[in-house]
Design a protein around this motif. Structure first.
Motif, PDB file in Angstrom:
ATOM      1  N   PHE A 246      -8.498  10.395  81.498  1.00  0.00           N
ATOM      2  CA  PHE A 246      -7.336  10.964  81.748  1.00  0.00           C
ATOM      3  C   PHE A 246      -6.240  11.018  80.482  1.00  0.00           C
ATOM      4  O   PHE A 246      -5.015  11.203  80.526  1.00  0.00           O
ATOM      5  CB  PHE A 246      -6.335  10.337  83.101  1.00  0.00           C
ATOM      6  N   GLU A 248      -6.080  12.172  77.388  1.00  0.00           N
ATOM      7  CA  GLU A 248      -5.737  13.113  76.860  1.00  0.00           C
ATOM      8  C   GLU A 248      -4.482  13.902  77.492  1.00  0.00           C
ATOM      9  O   GLU A 248      -3.501  14.404  77.036  1.00  0.00           O
ATOM     10  CB  GLU A 248      -6.648  14.285  76.525  1.00  0.00           C
ATOM     11  N   GLU A 249      -4.778  14.232  78.787  1.00  0.00           N
ATOM     12  CA  GLU A 249      -4.117  14.741  79.896  1.00  0.00           C
ATOM     13  C   GLU A 249      -2.693  13.836  79.895  1.00  0.00           C
ATOM     14  O   GLU A 249      -1.458  14.538  79.772  1.00  0.00           O
ATOM     15  CB  GLU A 249      -4.411  14.747  81.092  1.00  0.00           C
ATOM     16  N   THR A 252      -0.523  14.170  76.770  1.00  0.00           N
ATOM     17  CA  THR A 252       0.127  15.489  76.608  1.00  0.00           C
ATOM     18  C   THR A 252       1.376  15.618  77.791  1.00  0.00           C
ATOM     19  O   THR A 252       2.599  15.960  77.373  1.00  0.00           O
ATOM     20  CB  THR A 252      -0.330  16.630  76.934  1.00  0.00           C
ATOM     21  N   SER A 285       1.313  12.469  88.315  1.00  0.00           N
ATOM     22  CA  SER A 285       0.257  13.441  88.330  1.00  0.00           C
ATOM     23  C   SER A 285      -0.318  13.558  89.590  1.00  0.00           C
ATOM     24  O   SER A 285      -1.477  14.178  89.824  1.00  0.00           O
ATOM     25  CB  SER A 285      -0.750  13.292  87.267  1.00  0.00           C
TER      26      SER A 285
END
Length: 493
Positions: A246, A248-249, A252, A285
């Motif tokens: 997770f 990279e997600e 960002t 998230s």
């Protein structure tokens, strides 16, 4: 009412005679028997009784513990002792028209009337006492039950007094936790615990998984966690913020949330490796429902990522902390005991509002007292003026709340004091949500009550955020962690 808690005398013959009369009185109903603790010597007598009155109940479903098991469980963990009894009793009440809970007579050094009364309060089942000394029994029960109804039955009783019995409404700490667990089990939530390097966290995980209370995500090195844990971790999800799928997600996501404040993408990529930020992003998230942290980090370190990413609810400008204080027969709510050192009147009013929401979520009917050293207009001073302004704002912005203040604690809590200090108030004497004027007073008070009254302090529960993130004390016990996870799971619903 579909239950009666029968406390027996020391006269076995009298007990048998009266219990037979009671069962005859209710023979037209579907009867259930319930022995929280059974003496093995009684089993034959119970079987005869069940046959005589055609009670269709398996013997092993009439009791919870045998005497020797009960003593060990009570000594090992009182919560499990009471919770197991509560769970089985509630199951029987749903199955039978009336359930007779038969108090234990022999429980080693714990063979006391007080323990039976305590259990009846947890079950919220009215008491009938088989006695030959009504005067002594009445005096003791009036005080112990706070004048709630009970029945004293003797050999010559008509038993009509049983018809007037009504269920009790005590909210003991054990009852409170039992109700929370029931809410939680219906809709099990996923809770992230970032501090996997703390042994208390791992011990709490074992309890939570063993009792199927929540889905758990631990953050850290999987190999190290499995090495440190003394239980099967196969039911736990383990994520490592340093190399998670997770990352990279999340980088960002954090960059988008903080770029207006000057954060670069590279800074975000580094920051999401911090376990508290990573855990907060799991909640944000929707990969987890709540986060519980703070066993080895500060309150600021827990709250800061939540304020930056999750943020507060609409209309709420600050986070506050509430404790549920479990006294012997009731649960009270204290706020703000954890976050704001010197709240403004607006922040106090908001604290009252979110505390009322929390109280409702956990089964209390909120009656709010804004505390001060002054009741009504009896005193003056800067802090009194602050509370008066907070009460004014709260009544204007949240007209549906039941509010009183400024008010002293004794007038807010004790009905006899309330009648003399604030005789026209509908809240005085009945308050169960207490808003303190500052963190100093609130934190001192909750700890004083916790230690001197041996109260169960559950919390702090952080209020005002869009999603649950809760802070532990660095001195927390394993039970505190378990309780806070359960609270967070209910809060997430």
């Amino acid at each position: 009412m579909n239950g009666i808690y029968i406390i027996r005398s020391n006269n076995k013959e009298l007990n048998s005679k009266i219990l037979t009369k009671v069962l005859e009185k209710y023979s037209n109903k579907k009867i259930g028997l319930f022995y929280p603790v059974i003496n093995e010597n009684e089993i034959n007598d119970i079987q005869i009784l069940m046959q005589k009155f055609n009670i269709q109940q398996e013997l092993n479903r009439t009791y919870v513990f045998k005497s020797s098991e009960a003593i060990k469980q009570f000594n090992d963990d009182e919560f499990i002792f009471f919770n197991t009894i509560l769970d089985k009793y509630e199951t029987l009440k749903n199955k039978y028209d009336i359930v007779f809970a038969i108090a234990f007579n022999e429980f080693d050094i714990l063979d006391t009337l007080d323990l039976n009364i305590n259990l009846a309060k947890n079950l919220n089942t009215p008491i009938a006492v088989i006695t030959q000394n009504n005067i002594l029994a009445k005096k003791y029960l009036d005080q112990a039950l706070k004048n709630k109804n009970y029945a004293l039955i003797s050999e010559n009783s008509t038993l009509n007094e049983l018809d007037a019995l009504k269920d009790y409404d005590f909210l003991t700490p054990y009852r409170f936790k039992y109700e929370l667990i029931k809410k939680n089990i219906k809709n099990k939530k996923t809770i992230v615990l970032p501090e996997s390097d703390d042994k208390r966290i791992l011990q709490a995980c074992e309890i939570l998984i063993k009792n199927d209370l929540a889905n758990i995500i631990l953050l850290g090195d999987e190999e190290q966690i499995k090495k440190e844990a003394n239980f099967d971790t196969s039911k736990i999800q383990i994520l490592n913020p340093k190399n998670s799928i997770f990352n990279e997600e999340f980088a960002t996501m954090l960059y988008e949330a903080r770029k207006a404040k000057g954060m670069s993408l590279e800074e975000a990529k580094e920051l999401i490796k911090d376990r508290t930020y990573f855990g907060t992003l799991l909640v944000h998230s929707q990969k987890a429902d709540a986060m519980v942290s703070g066993a080895s980090t500060t309150t600021a370190e827990t709250i800061r990522p939540a304020l930056q990413i999750i943020k507060t609810k609409e209309g709420i400008t600050s986070v506050s902390g509430i404790f549920f204080m479990g006294l012997k027969d009731e649960v009270l709510a204290f706020a703000d005991c954890a976050v704001n050192p010197n709240p403004t009147p607006q922040e106090l009013a908001q604290s009252a509002y979110v505390s009322a929401l929390s109280a409702k979520a956990f089964g209390l009917d909120p009656k709010i007292a804004f505390l001060s050293y002054s009741s009504g207009d009896s005193g003056k001073g800067v802090s009194v003026d602050l509370v008066k302004e907070a009460v004014k704002i709260a009544k204007e912005q949240y007209p549906d709340l039941a509010i009183e203040g400024p008010i002293q604690f004794d007038a807010a809590y004790d009905l006899s004091t309330a009648k003399s200090k604030m005789p026209h108030s509908k809240i005085a004497g009945y308050a169960n949500v207490f808003i303190f004027p500052d963190l100093n007073a609130a934190n001192i008070c909750y700890k004083a009550v916790q230690r001197t009254a041996n109260a169960l302090a559950i919390g702090p529960l952080l209020q005002g955020l869009k999603k649950p993130v809760n802070d532990l004390s660095r001195g927390c016990l394993v039970d505190d962690i378990v309780d806070t996870v359960i609270l967070s799971a209910v809060q997430a619903q």
